[in-house]
Design a protein around this motif. Structure first.
Motif, PDB file in Angstrom:
ATOM      1  N   CYS A   1     -20.322   0.438  23.163  1.00 37.67           N
ATOM      2  CA  CYS A   1     -20.526   0.645  21.734  1.00 37.67           C
ATOM      3  C   CYS A   1     -20.780   2.111  21.406  1.00 37.67           C
ATOM      4  O   CYS A   1     -20.978   2.932  22.302  1.00 37.67           O
ATOM      5  CB  CYS A   1     -21.707  -0.188  21.255  1.00 37.67           C
ATOM      6  N   TYR A   2     -20.797   2.362  20.118  1.00 33.58           N
ATOM      7  CA  TYR A   2     -21.099   3.688  19.589  1.00 33.58           C
ATOM      8  C   TYR A   2     -22.420   4.187  20.192  1.00 33.58           C
ATOM      9  O   TYR A   2     -23.389   3.424  20.270  1.00 33.58           O
ATOM     10  CB  TYR A   2     -21.182   3.583  18.067  1.00 33.58           C
ATOM     11  N   VAL A   3     -22.432   5.456  20.589  1.00 30.23           N
ATOM     12  CA  VAL A   3     -23.567   5.982  21.362  1.00 30.23           C
ATOM     13  C   VAL A   3     -24.917   5.921  20.649  1.00 30.23           C
ATOM     14  O   VAL A   3     -25.957   5.978  21.291  1.00 30.23           O
ATOM     15  CB  VAL A   3     -23.308   7.446  21.799  1.00 30.23           C
ATOM     16  N   SER A   4     -24.929   5.804  19.335  1.00 30.13           N
ATOM     17  CA  SER A   4     -26.203   5.866  18.593  1.00 30.13           C
ATOM     18  C   SER A   4     -27.010   4.573  18.596  1.00 30.13           C
ATOM     19  O   SER A   4     -28.199   4.613  18.296  1.00 30.13           O
ATOM     20  CB  SER A   4     -25.936   6.180  17.118  1.00 30.13           C
ATOM     21  N   TYR A   5     -26.363   3.445  18.829  1.00 30.50           N
ATOM     22  CA  TYR A   5     -27.071   2.180  18.556  1.00 30.50           C
ATOM     23  C   TYR A   5     -28.354   2.034  19.374  1.00 30.50           C
ATOM     24  O   TYR A   5     -29.427   1.819  18.814  1.00 30.50           O
ATOM     25  CB  TYR A   5     -26.155   0.970  18.789  1.00 30.50           C
ATOM     26  N   SER A   6     -28.218   2.128  20.685  1.00 34.84           N
ATOM     27  CA  SER A   6     -29.398   1.888  21.521  1.00 34.84           C
ATOM     28  C   SER A   6     -30.512   2.918  21.240  1.00 34.84           C
ATOM     29  O   SER A   6     -31.669   2.531  20.997  1.00 34.84           O
ATOM     30  CB  SER A   6     -28.979   1.875  22.994  1.00 34.84           C
TER      31      SER A   6
ATOM     32  N   LEU B   1     -23.110  -5.418  14.536  1.00 39.66           N
ATOM     33  CA  LEU B   1     -21.691  -5.605  14.866  1.00 39.66           C
ATOM     34  C   LEU B   1     -20.940  -4.347  14.464  1.00 39.66           C
ATOM     35  O   LEU B   1     -21.279  -3.704  13.467  1.00 39.66           O
ATOM     36  CB  LEU B   1     -21.108  -6.803  14.110  1.00 39.66           C
ATOM     37  N   ASN B   2     -19.900  -4.012  15.219  1.00 42.38           N
ATOM     38  CA  ASN B   2     -19.054  -2.874  14.848  1.00 42.38           C
ATOM     39  C   ASN B   2     -17.601  -3.224  15.186  1.00 42.38           C
ATOM     40  O   ASN B   2     -17.170  -3.106  16.324  1.00 42.38           O
ATOM     41  CB  ASN B   2     -19.504  -1.612  15.606  1.00 42.38           C
ATOM     42  N   PHE B   3     -16.894  -3.692  14.173  1.00 43.83           N
ATOM     43  CA  PHE B   3     -15.468  -4.011  14.337  1.00 43.83           C
ATOM     44  C   PHE B   3     -14.691  -3.383  13.194  1.00 43.83           C
ATOM     45  O   PHE B   3     -15.095  -3.546  12.054  1.00 43.83           O
ATOM     46  CB  PHE B   3     -15.242  -5.526  14.366  1.00 43.83           C
TER      47      PHE B   3
ATOM     48  N   GLU C   1     -18.797  -1.041   9.581  1.00 45.93           N
ATOM     49  CA  GLU C   1     -17.347  -1.246   9.428  1.00 45.93           C
ATOM     50  C   GLU C   1     -16.649   0.063   9.077  1.00 45.93           C
ATOM     51  O   GLU C   1     -15.717   0.108   8.287  1.00 45.93           O
ATOM     52  CB  GLU C   1     -17.102  -2.370   8.414  1.00 45.93           C
ATOM     53  N   ILE C   2     -17.109   1.130   9.713  1.00 41.70           N
ATOM     54  CA  ILE C   2     -16.616   2.464   9.373  1.00 41.70           C
ATOM     55  C   ILE C   2     -15.119   2.627   9.661  1.00 41.70           C
ATOM     56  O   ILE C   2     -14.456   3.460   9.059  1.00 41.70           O
ATOM     57  CB  ILE C   2     -17.463   3.548  10.089  1.00 41.70           C
ATOM     58  N   TYR C   3     -14.576   1.806  10.571  1.00 47.00           N
ATOM     59  CA  TYR C   3     -13.136   1.912  10.886  1.00 47.00           C
ATOM     60  C   TYR C   3     -12.302   0.832  10.190  1.00 47.00           C
ATOM     61  O   TYR C   3     -11.139   0.636  10.544  1.00 47.00           O
ATOM     62  CB  TYR C   3     -12.923   1.826  12.408  1.00 47.00           C
ATOM     63  N   ALA C   4     -12.886   0.144   9.215  1.00 47.97           N
ATOM     64  CA  ALA C   4     -12.207  -1.019   8.619  1.00 47.97           C
ATOM     65  C   ALA C   4     -10.794  -0.706   8.137  1.00 47.97           C
ATOM     66  O   ALA C   4      -9.850  -1.461   8.407  1.00 47.97           O
ATOM     67  CB  ALA C   4     -13.041  -1.554   7.454  1.00 47.97           C
TER      68      ALA C   4
ATOM     69  N   SER D   1     -16.154   9.112   6.500  1.00 48.20           N
ATOM     70  CA  SER D   1     -15.846  10.053   7.583  1.00 48.20           C
ATOM     71  C   SER D   1     -14.493   9.816   8.225  1.00 48.20           C
ATOM     72  O   SER D   1     -13.741  10.759   8.456  1.00 48.20           O
ATOM     73  CB  SER D   1     -16.909   9.957   8.674  1.00 48.20           C
ATOM     74  N   LYS D   2     -14.184   8.565   8.525  1.00 51.23           N
ATOM     75  CA  LYS D   2     -13.029   8.301   9.397  1.00 51.23           C
ATOM     76  C   LYS D   2     -11.744   8.106   8.598  1.00 51.23           C
ATOM     77  O   LYS D   2     -10.832   8.918   8.685  1.00 51.23           O
ATOM     78  CB  LYS D   2     -13.303   7.080  10.277  1.00 51.23           C
ATOM     79  N   ALA D   3     -11.673   7.047   7.801  1.00 51.06           N
ATOM     80  CA  ALA D   3     -10.410   6.739   7.118  1.00 51.06           C
ATOM     81  C   ALA D   3     -10.026   7.833   6.129  1.00 51.06           C
ATOM     82  O   ALA D   3      -8.839   8.094   5.912  1.00 51.06           O
ATOM     83  CB  ALA D   3     -10.515   5.392   6.414  1.00 51.06           C
TER      84      ALA D   3
HETATM   85  C1  LIG Z   1     -19.054   3.211  14.944  1.00 56.03           C
HETATM   86  C2  LIG Z   1     -19.532   4.437  14.264  1.00 56.03           C
HETATM   87  N1  LIG Z   1     -20.511   4.326  13.355  1.00 56.03           N
HETATM   88  C3  LIG Z   1     -20.997   5.416  12.726  1.00 56.03           C
HETATM   89  C4  LIG Z   1     -20.503   6.668  12.994  1.00 56.03           C
HETATM   90  C5  LIG Z   1     -21.103   7.851  12.259  1.00 56.03           C
HETATM   91  O1  LIG Z   1     -20.393   8.071  11.108  1.00 56.03           O
HETATM   92  P1  LIG Z   1     -20.844   9.089   9.961  1.00 56.03           P
HETATM   93  O2  LIG Z   1     -19.992  10.310  10.125  1.00 56.03           O
HETATM   94  O3  LIG Z   1     -20.522   8.355   8.687  1.00 56.03           O
HETATM   95  O4  LIG Z   1     -22.278   9.356  10.126  1.00 56.03           O
HETATM   96  C6  LIG Z   1     -19.482   6.834  13.928  1.00 56.03           C
HETATM   97  C7  LIG Z   1     -18.957   8.174  14.262  1.00 56.03           C
HETATM   98  O5  LIG Z   1     -18.320   8.396  15.262  1.00 56.03           O
HETATM   99  C8  LIG Z   1     -18.978   5.679  14.572  1.00 56.03           C
HETATM  100  O6  LIG Z   1     -17.985   5.763  15.467  1.00 56.03           O
END
Ligand SMILES: Cc1ncc(COP(=O)(O)O)c(C=O)c1O
Length: 390
Positions: free
Chosen positions: A124-129, A170-172, A204-207, A235-237
């Protein structure tokens, strides 16, 4: 005996990010092709940048409401209803934050009492834990695997539930695997959340970067909106990482609790960035879809090439990450990534940066130019060949 360490114990206990650690090695080196950073290579579309400039020209330099600009919250409400399903009230169910990063932190801080367990799926995304640990919660990882294309099963989540379980993240589509979930799979998890009274935080940042089929938000499933905090951002889309704009949507009580923290820590997101986000929602859909089509073509190029060179890789249905297995080379993730960097100047992130069960995998971001990807693939294929020859 007084504690003389100036750093709080729970902060000192947090390990450095595996991504950062790896990128220390890249610092100062030339001729590197980076498939490492999880960031669009596109510059923010011009009309969005121009709207930020125009906001400054009009003297938009003040604080906004803690919740964020009302017209942006109204636009977000329409956007979410249109793309994700649920309807949120702009006046008290949407909070604009400094990226999804802040929204995630607020959501966790709003709900966690010390010792509460928060379940999430790994890799998962490095920040969660660390974010959970920083709020004195207990991170509980549920492992996903490549056979399941990195989706997570309700059965595996249920096995991790205890009487201390408070929430599920969840992150999908998933960073780093590109894993996605079907409606039926999510429904089974929604049923679990109701049965065990779990709050769901869904990132759902990559939705929008879903390449095939529908993106289903768990918040849109029956009975879920009232127990879900939906996190999303630009940020992403929309290629707007530097603007730092995200948002959380959820039940009034949870958004109010998040806002209470936000008003004392961040106060509000930047007004200039909020104006830019407003423009992204007004006129940004077409450029966003063009970028998505580019990513889709790059994904196909990269994933085909990885499989051809013997690094088995499932086709990610979403995100801009490929997550091939490097096990056929006999190297572990970190050794593979370090040697690839040394031998061929290609930077990709060892799967272990995203949790222990990322061992044997590599994250390759395909948000890089076509030429760069082609060159990286050629170098990787040569490296794999040489490694297998011994
Ligand atoms: C799954 C996930 N969530 C959150 C973020 C952080 O996004 P933001 O730039 O909106 O802080 C990222 C960035 O890589 C991510 O991959």
């Amino acid at each position: 005996m007084p504690n003389t360490n100036p750093i709080a114990d729970h902060v000192a206990a947090i390990p450095p990010s595996g991504i950062r650690e790896f990128f220390e090695l890249v610092q100062g080196r030339t001729d590197i092709i980076s498939l490492g950073v999880g960031e669009p290579d596109f510059t923010t579309p011009w009309h969005i940048r121009e709207s930020a400039i125009y906001a400054l020209e009009r003297g938009k330099t003040s604080y906004t409401s803690n919740l964020g600009l009302l017209n942006l919250r109204e636009s977000i409400s329409h956007y979410i209803a249109h793309f994700f399903g649920p309807t949120y009230r702009p006046d008290n169910e949407i909070l604009i934050t400094m990226g999804v990063s802040e929204a995630l932190d607020l959501a966790l801080r709003a709900i966690i009492n010390p010792g509460d367990e928060i379940i999430y799926h790994e890799p998962c995304y490095v920040s969660y834990s660390p974010s959970i640990a920083l709020t004195h919660g207990i991170p509980v990882a549920v492992e996903c695997n490549s056979q399941m294309k990195f989706s997570v099963t309700a059965a595996d989540i249920e096995a991790a539930i205890t009487e201390k379980s408070k929430a599920l993240i969840l992150n999908f589509p998933t960073n780093p695997t590109g894993g996605t979930m079907t409606r039926e799979e999510l429904q089974a998890i929604a049923n679990l959340a109701v049965k065990h009274n779990l709050i769901v935080i869904t990132d759902e940042i990559y939705a929008e970067l879903t390449f095939e089929g529908e993106h289903v938000s768990i918040a849109s499933l029956p009975g879920m909106q009232e127990r879900t905090i939906l996190l999303h951002g630009f940020s992403k889309a929309y290629a707007m990482t530097g603007f730092r704009i995200g948002f959380g949507c959820g039940p009034e009580s949870l958004i109010a609790a998040m806002t209470r923290i936000h008003q004392y820590s961040m106060l509000c997101a930047s007004i200039v960035s909020q104006e830019a986000a407003l423009e992204a929602l007004r006129n940004g859909e077409e450029p966003m879809m063009e970028m998505r089509e580019e990513y889709r073509q790059r994904r196909n190029l990269m994933v085909n090439a990885l499989n051809e060179m013997g690094l088995t890789c499932h086709l990610p249905r979403g995100s801009f990450y490929a997550f091939p297995s490097v096990q056929s080379t006999g190297l572990d993730s970190k050794t593979f990534a370090t040697r690839l960097l040394e031998a061929e100047n290609v930077a990709a992130v060892p799967g272990t940066a995203f949790g222990d069960c990322g061992e044997g995998f590599l994250r390759c971001c395909f948000a890089a130019g076509f030429d760069q990807i082609e060159e990286a693939i050629e170098r990787m294929a040569r490296f794999v060949d040489n490694t297998k020859k011994g």
